[in-house]
Design a protein around this motif. Structure first.
Motif, mmCIF file in Angstrom:
data_model
loop_
_atom_site.group_PDB
_atom_site.id
_atom_site.type_symbol
_atom_site.label_atom_id
_atom_site.label_comp_id
_atom_site.label_asym_id
_atom_site.label_seq_id
_atom_site.Cartn_x
_atom_site.Cartn_y
_atom_site.Cartn_z
ATOM 1 N N THR A 126 6.549 16.397 -12.943
ATOM 2 C CA THR A 126 6.834 15.295 -12.025
ATOM 3 C C THR A 126 5.608 14.967 -11.191
ATOM 4 O OG1 THR A 126 9.111 16.074 -11.853
ATOM 5 C CG2 THR A 126 8.381 14.524 -10.185
ATOM 6 N N GLY A 127 5.454 13.723 -10.831
ATOM 7 C CA GLY A 127 4.346 13.300 -9.994
ATOM 8 C C GLY A 127 4.527 11.869 -9.534
ATOM 9 N N SER A 128 3.518 11.313 -8.931
ATOM 10 C CA SER A 128 3.628 9.943 -8.433
ATOM 11 C C SER A 128 2.278 9.258 -8.503
ATOM 12 C CB SER A 128 4.142 9.935 -6.990
ATOM 13 O OG SER A 128 3.248 10.629 -6.147
ATOM 14 N N VAL A 129 2.298 7.937 -8.432
ATOM 15 C CA VAL A 129 1.079 7.137 -8.475
ATOM 16 C C VAL A 129 1.137 6.118 -7.342
ATOM 17 C CG1 VAL A 129 2.074 5.494 -10.115
ATOM 18 C CG2 VAL A 129 -0.413 5.676 -9.919
ATOM 19 N N GLY A 130 0.001 5.859 -6.732
ATOM 20 C CA GLY A 130 -0.068 4.933 -5.613
ATOM 21 C C GLY A 130 -0.845 3.676 -5.946
ATOM 22 N N THR A 131 -0.827 2.754 -4.996
ATOM 23 C CA THR A 131 -1.485 1.461 -5.212
ATOM 24 C C THR A 131 -2.985 1.591 -5.422
ATOM 25 O OG1 THR A 131 -1.618 1.220 -2.806
ATOM 26 C CG2 THR A 131 0.258 0.176 -3.921
ATOM 27 N N ASP A 132 -3.611 2.624 -4.838
ATOM 28 C CA ASP A 132 -5.055 2.754 -4.978
ATOM 29 C C ASP A 132 -5.479 3.123 -6.391
ATOM 30 O OD1 ASP A 132 -3.967 5.271 -4.924
ATOM 31 O OD2 ASP A 132 -5.453 6.119 -3.548
ATOM 32 N N SER A 189 0.851 -1.178 0.000
ATOM 33 C CA SER A 189 0.000 0.000 0.000
ATOM 34 C C SER A 189 0.890 1.232 0.000
ATOM 35 C CB SER A 189 -0.910 0.005 1.234
ATOM 36 O OG SER A 189 -1.710 1.171 1.252
ATOM 37 N N GLY A 190 0.548 2.184 -0.836
ATOM 38 C CA GLY A 190 1.325 3.414 -0.889
ATOM 39 C C GLY A 190 1.832 3.716 -2.277
ATOM 40 N N ARG A 191 2.930 4.420 -2.347
ATOM 41 C CA ARG A 191 3.456 4.878 -3.621
ATOM 42 C C ARG A 191 3.991 3.712 -4.442
ATOM 43 N NH1 ARG A 191 7.990 9.356 -3.257
ATOM 44 N NH2 ARG A 191 8.985 7.649 -2.091
#
Length: 536
Positions: free
Chosen positions: A443-449, A421-423
């Motif tokens: 720039t950005g990020s994606v998580g498990t959700d 869970s998380g990034r």
């Protein structure tokens, strides 16, 4: 083995790029543009810090990436190690899909080496949100495919989508100065080759504005200028006559044609205009220089000093796909394929601004997966577009040239760690302003959700279309992606998606899959992709 290793490395990069961009469009986190002055020149994009003894492991033999191995955790903390980075040039080519459809129409399966999944995926409308100015917006989503022999196991499919601003109308775009380099060799002597090229140029001559300019170069054994750079105003008839005069003869000296074409483009260069060389050919070079890199070296100064890019338009049932792709990639351009007048109108009328104008030069993506949440990952396609990690912020290294109205999509097969869970990933996309060459990043990020939920029957029909196209391409080249349905099931899903989206291009995708299934004797109706044989 070598091909699969390339696949892995390209995969890492695109997913990260998508993650970076994701924050601006979905999920939590932040997304912003930064200039080169604000970020370290040539430094790799930041990677997530490793904790709990987790760090990079070795690549699996088949190209999937295993994100485990505690012995490398210190190195990961200090500077993102190669094991976690994937860097690649963005790509908007679609020729591989067009040529595959043509080959299937002729009753043959395409050769696996001509199948590039990213070009299948990028052939379809995605519906991503677009930016107001130059640069990119990014959308990232995903789902669990299920299906396949083992139900897809615990793999997820992640889609990273980049979009440029909407294409301007014909009246709004800058003027164009186009040099057409036309193959009139003996191999072009058929209605679907030189005949289709002449039809296409006739359509384009009628579509261009009065303040646009064109020149026409032909080549067989040697190259010849039929028409120097000529304004459309008051000269359309003259241009039509030059196009109509072309007749096939002799061998295929692509090098001579490209050199002469760039000479004409330089002589007729217009400041403030979109200056392009457009190569129309079956790309079956058999005379003179036949190496793409060597050909481009001879006109390198024209490319770099004048910014003249190369747009390749492929024709013919027997087509030099790899040669044309290499030529346009090295020529700072892109390629497409046309098989009939309908496709010619799509390229030369509907998509014309995207092929003429640039909104981003040397666009690259660098992606870093988080080893705390990701066990394995695989990028589907982009093997030929990888860039060395250290070259991500070296702006002298070529990336991809992207125009208005373009979208770039990348798909990843991702296996999360149990209970993760998380990034999932952090991504960075870098491009140069086409006018000032000033660098920008997002720039950005994606998580498990962001990758939960079922793929089939889910809310995103466009994600389903993208998955069908990618699974189809992977099947044609003999892959076995996790959760991949057989061709019979894929064709049925594509037909249903064509009905719900009312999209004729999806209906044609369904027809192509059905033809491939019949040519394979229907042997793939049961799911073929377990993922374990391909990834572990």
């Amino acid at each position: 083995m070598e091909r699969r290793t390339r696949l892995y490395r390209g995969a890492v990069g695109l997913f990260l790029a998508g993650g970076v961009l994701l924050t601006g469009c979905s999920g939590g986190g932040t997304s912003h543009d930064t200039s080169a002055a604000e970020r370290g020149k040539r430094a790799p994009a930041p990677a997530p810090a490793a904790t709990g003894g987790s760090a990079a492991g070795g690549a699996a033999e088949d190209g999937a990436k295993d994100a485990s191995g505690a012995e490398k955790s210190d190195r990961l903390r200090e500077s993102a190690p190669p094991d976690y980075l994937s860097t690649f040039a963005l790509d908007v080519d679609t020729a591989s899909y067009g040529y595959a459809r043509r080959t299937l129409d002729d009753g043959r399966l395409p050769a696996p080496e001509t199948v590039r999944p990213e070009e299948f995926v990028n052939s379809f409308r995605q519906g991503y949100r677009r930016p107001a100015g130059n640069g990119f917006t990014v959308s990232v989503d995903g789902a669990r495919p299920g299906g396949g022999k083992d139900g897809g196991g615990d793999w997820s499919l992640v889609r990273v989508g980049l979009a440029t601003k909407a294409a301007p109308s014909s009246a709004e775009r800058p003027p164009a100065a186009l040099t057409f380099v036309v193959d009139i060799s003996g191999s072009m002597a058929s209605p679907d080759r030189l005949g289709l090229v002449k039809t296409s140029l006739g359509i384009l001559t009628d579509e261009l504005r009065d303040d646009d300019s064109v020149s026409l170069v032909t080549f067989s054994d040697e190259a010849k200028t039929l028409l120097p750079m000529t304004r459309l105003r008051d000269h359309r008839g003259k241009i039509h006559d030059a196009v109509d005069s072309m007749e096939p003869t002799d061998s295929t000296n692509v090098a001579a044609g490209v050199r002469r074409g760039y000479d004409e483009a330089v002589d007729g260069h217009r400041k403030g205009a979109n200056n392009r060389v457009v190569l129309l050919s079956d790309a079956l070079a058999n005379t003179g220089e036949t190496d793409a890199e060597a050909i481009l070296e001879r006109i390198d100064s024209a490319r770099r000093e004048y910014g003249i890019t190369l747009f390749g338009v492929g024709v013919g049932s027997d087509y030099g796909d790899a040669f044309m792709e290499q030529l346009t990639n090295k020529g700072d351009g892109h390629t497409t394929y046309i098989a009939d007048e309908e496709q010619a109108r799509k390229v030369f009328v509907d998509q014309l601004p995207a092929h003429l104008e640039l909104t981003a030069r040397d666009a690259k993506a660098q992606v870093s997966f988080d080893p705390k949440t990701v066990e394995k990952f695989k990028l589907i396609g982009y093997e030929d577009r990888k860039v060395a990690d250290d070259d991500f912020r070296d702006d002298s290294v070529d990336g991809g040239e992207i125009g208005p109205g373009h979208t770039v999509t990348a798909l990843y097969a991702v296996r999360l760690r149990d209970g993760a869970s998380g990034r999932v990933a952090t991504a960075t996309v870098r491009w140069l302003d086409p006018a000032t060459r000033a660098p920008h990043e997002r720039t950005g990020s994606v998580g498990t959700d962001a990758i939960d939920g079922e793929l089939w029957g889910g809310r995103s029909t466009r994600l389903q279309v993208t998955a069908v196209a990618a699974y189809f391409a992977d099947s044609l080249r003999g892959g076995a992606l996790p959760g991949a349905p057989g061709l019979g099931e894929l064709a049925a899903r594509a037909r249903e998606l064509a009905r719900t989206t009312e999209d004729d291009s999806v209906a044609k995708l369904a027809e192509a899959i059905g033809r491939a299934d019949r040519l394979k004797g229907g042997r793939s109706d049961t799911g073929s992709g377990t993922g374990e044989g391909e990834m572990d």
